[in-house]
Design a protein around this motif. Structure first.
Motif, PDB file in Angstrom:
ATOM      1  N   PRO A   8      25.869  46.176 -34.814  1.00  0.00           N
ATOM      2  CA  PRO A   8      26.589  46.771 -33.686  1.00  0.00           C
ATOM      3  C   PRO A   8      27.342  48.065 -33.999  1.00  0.00           C
ATOM      4  N   ILE A   9      27.682  48.741 -32.918  1.00  0.00           N
ATOM      5  CA  ILE A   9      28.592  49.885 -32.954  1.00  0.00           C
ATOM      6  C   ILE A   9      29.960  49.339 -32.578  1.00  0.00           C
ATOM      7  N   ALA A  10      30.976  49.701 -33.371  1.00  0.00           N
ATOM      8  CA  ALA A  10      32.325  49.215 -33.060  1.00  0.00           C
ATOM      9  C   ALA A  10      33.138  50.301 -32.373  1.00  0.00           C
ATOM     10  N   LEU A  11      33.976  49.881 -31.445  1.00  0.00           N
ATOM     11  CA  LEU A  11      34.925  50.793 -30.800  1.00  0.00           C
ATOM     12  C   LEU A  11      36.318  50.206 -30.995  1.00  0.00           C
ATOM     13  N   ILE A  12      37.283  51.060 -31.343  1.00  0.00           N
ATOM     14  CA  ILE A  12      38.660  50.564 -31.530  1.00  0.00           C
ATOM     15  C   ILE A  12      39.619  51.383 -30.672  1.00  0.00           C
ATOM     16  N   ASP A  13      40.502  50.664 -30.014  1.00  0.00           N
ATOM     17  CA  ASP A  13      41.629  51.296 -29.314  1.00  0.00           C
ATOM     18  C   ASP A  13      42.815  50.336 -29.444  1.00  0.00           C
ATOM     19  N   SER A  14      43.995  50.801 -28.987  1.00  0.00           N
ATOM     20  CA  SER A  14      45.156  49.912 -29.016  1.00  0.00           C
ATOM     21  C   SER A  14      45.079  48.885 -27.888  1.00  0.00           C
ATOM     22  N   GLY A  15      44.240  49.141 -26.908  1.00  0.00           N
ATOM     23  CA  GLY A  15      44.187  48.229 -25.763  1.00  0.00           C
ATOM     24  C   GLY A  15      42.982  48.505 -24.891  1.00  0.00           C
ATOM     25  N   ILE A  16      43.236  48.683 -23.602  1.00  0.00           N
ATOM     26  CA  ILE A  16      42.140  48.793 -22.634  1.00  0.00           C
ATOM     27  C   ILE A  16      41.549  50.204 -22.521  1.00  0.00           C
ATOM     28  N   GLY A  17      42.254  51.220 -23.028  1.00  0.00           N
ATOM     29  CA  GLY A  17      41.871  52.619 -22.807  1.00  0.00           C
ATOM     30  C   GLY A  17      40.436  52.934 -23.201  1.00  0.00           C
ATOM     31  N   TYR A  36      33.912  45.615 -29.198  1.00  0.00           N
ATOM     32  CA  TYR A  36      35.089  46.359 -28.738  1.00  0.00           C
ATOM     33  C   TYR A  36      36.325  45.644 -29.261  1.00  0.00           C
ATOM     34  N   LEU A  37      37.127  46.363 -30.028  1.00  0.00           N
ATOM     35  CA  LEU A  37      38.327  45.744 -30.606  1.00  0.00           C
ATOM     36  C   LEU A  37      39.585  46.406 -30.054  1.00  0.00           C
ATOM     37  N   LEU A 214      36.983  41.804 -28.524  1.00  0.00           N
ATOM     38  CA  LEU A 214      37.950  41.168 -29.426  1.00  0.00           C
ATOM     39  C   LEU A 214      39.332  41.769 -29.208  1.00  0.00           C
ATOM     40  N   SER A 215      40.359  40.973 -29.440  1.00  0.00           N
ATOM     41  CA  SER A 215      41.718  41.527 -29.426  1.00  0.00           C
ATOM     42  C   SER A 215      42.475  40.967 -30.615  1.00  0.00           C
ATOM     43  N   THR A 216      43.421  41.729 -31.143  1.00  0.00           N
ATOM     44  CA  THR A 216      44.130  41.270 -32.346  1.00  0.00           C
ATOM     45  C   THR A 216      45.223  40.267 -31.997  1.00  0.00           C
ATOM     46  N   LYS A 217      45.677  40.285 -30.740  1.00  0.00           N
ATOM     47  CA  LYS A 217      46.586  39.227 -30.279  1.00  0.00           C
ATOM     48  C   LYS A 217      45.689  38.285 -29.496  1.00  0.00           C
ATOM     49  N   PRO A 218      45.260  37.187 -30.131  1.00  0.00           N
ATOM     50  CA  PRO A 218      44.207  36.402 -29.479  1.00  0.00           C
ATOM     51  C   PRO A 218      44.684  35.745 -28.192  1.00  0.00           C
ATOM     52  N   SER A 221      43.008  35.187 -21.769  1.00  0.00           N
ATOM     53  CA  SER A 221      43.250  35.982 -20.548  1.00  0.00           C
ATOM     54  C   SER A 221      43.126  37.482 -20.841  1.00  0.00           C
ATOM     55  N   TYR A 222      43.480  37.891 -22.061  1.00  0.00           N
ATOM     56  CA  TYR A 222      43.340  39.309 -22.393  1.00  0.00           C
ATOM     57  C   TYR A 222      41.856  39.702 -22.490  1.00  0.00           C
ATOM     58  N   ILE A 223      41.064  38.811 -23.093  1.00  0.00           N
ATOM     59  CA  ILE A 223      39.616  39.088 -23.191  1.00  0.00           C
ATOM     60  C   ILE A 223      39.000  39.126 -21.781  1.00  0.00           C
ATOM     61  N   ASP A 224      39.438  38.224 -20.922  1.00  0.00           N
ATOM     62  CA  ASP A 224      38.958  38.238 -19.522  1.00  0.00           C
ATOM     63  C   ASP A 224      39.313  39.563 -18.858  1.00  0.00           C
ATOM     64  N   LYS A 225      40.524  40.045 -19.174  1.00  0.00           N
ATOM     65  CA  LYS A 225      40.980  41.318 -18.596  1.00  0.00           C
ATOM     66  C   LYS A 225      40.075  42.464 -19.071  1.00  0.00           C
TER      67      LYS A 225
END
Ligand code: DGL
Length: 232
Positions: A8-17, A36-37, A214-218, A221-225
């Motif tokens: 895969p290709i990974a993408l990183i941001d602090s959140g939804i941006g 997506y992380l 993926l999110s670092t604060k598991p 609901s955040y993944i659904d978002k």
């Protein structure tokens, strides 16, 4: 039949941006696999130091490389790109690319809207820091009325006389339609859109097109978002 798995290709941001970059990218390269992380544990990146972000991002990239064998990492975040791209290009085990505002200026009259840390890197440019705007967008992404009100007040305060406004934070680009509606007499320049336009990769031959969020604060609901915004 043996179908080779495309790493895969990974993408990183602090959140939804960075989801705006993911949207453009999956349209251009639908057969790739993506991870997506969102490092929401450390949101906002804009108020961190460059040293902190460089170490943090290197740890995240090592994690993505070891666990998902990612073939390319995209910093889908202007703050991460401005503060850490150079460092990561030298230290990462895998190729890292990111957003570059400088490419977009040329000889236009412009104002860049961005975070505090991005502004540090581009001191000599024409910049307006939108304090805490990324967090506001992160928290209120589904409330269009609130977002319109907020962007109106940010743009009124910024009092921009230039014709071109660069949305120098992926959270802002994610709601570029709202910016355009609020100030329709300006030309909005979109770094993620331009980045994906320029990006050339050899497309994967396997028709997979999986996306892992993926999110670092598991949190489910955040993944659904993330999914809801991506599909919107
Ligand atoms: N979305 C990010 C950017 O493009 C960072 C926002 C933040 O976490 O401060 O700059």
């Amino acid at each position: 039949m043996f179908i080779p798995y495309s790493t895969p290709i990974a993408l990183i941001d602090s959140g939804i941006g960075g989801l705006c970059l993911l949207k453009y990218l999956t349209r251009k390269y639908p057969n790739e696999n993506y991870v997506y992380l969102a490092d929401n544990e450390n949101m906002p990146y804009g108020n961190k130091t460059a040293q902190f972000l460089q170490k943090r991002l290197l740890n995240l990239i090592n994690y993505l490389y070891e666990n998902f064998h990612v073939k390319l990492v995209i910093l889908a975040c202007n703050t991460a790109s401005a503060s850490s791209l150079e460092y990561l290009s030298k230290n990462s085990p895998v190729k890292v690319v990111g957003l570059n505002i400088l490419n977009l200026i040329k000889d236009k009259d412009y104002k860049i809207l961005c975070t505090k840390l991005t502004a540090k890197k581009y001191k000599e440019l024409n910049i307006y820091i939108c304090n805490k705007l990324a967090q506001y967008i992160e928290e209120n992404i589904f409330n269009k009325t609130l977002l319109i009100k907020k962007i109106k007040s940010v743009l009124t305060k910024a009092n921009i006389i230039e014709n071109n406004i660069i949305l120098g934070c992926t959270h802002y680009e994610l709601i570029s339609n709202i910016f355009k509606n609020v100030q329709s007499n300006k030309n909005f320049i979109l770094p993620c859109f331009d980045f994906v336009n320029q990006l050339q990769i050899t497309p994967s031959q396997t028709k997979v097109g999986d996306i892992l969020m993926l999110s670092t604060k598991p949190s489910k609901s955040y993944i659904d978002k993330l999914w809801q915004i991506y599909k919107n």
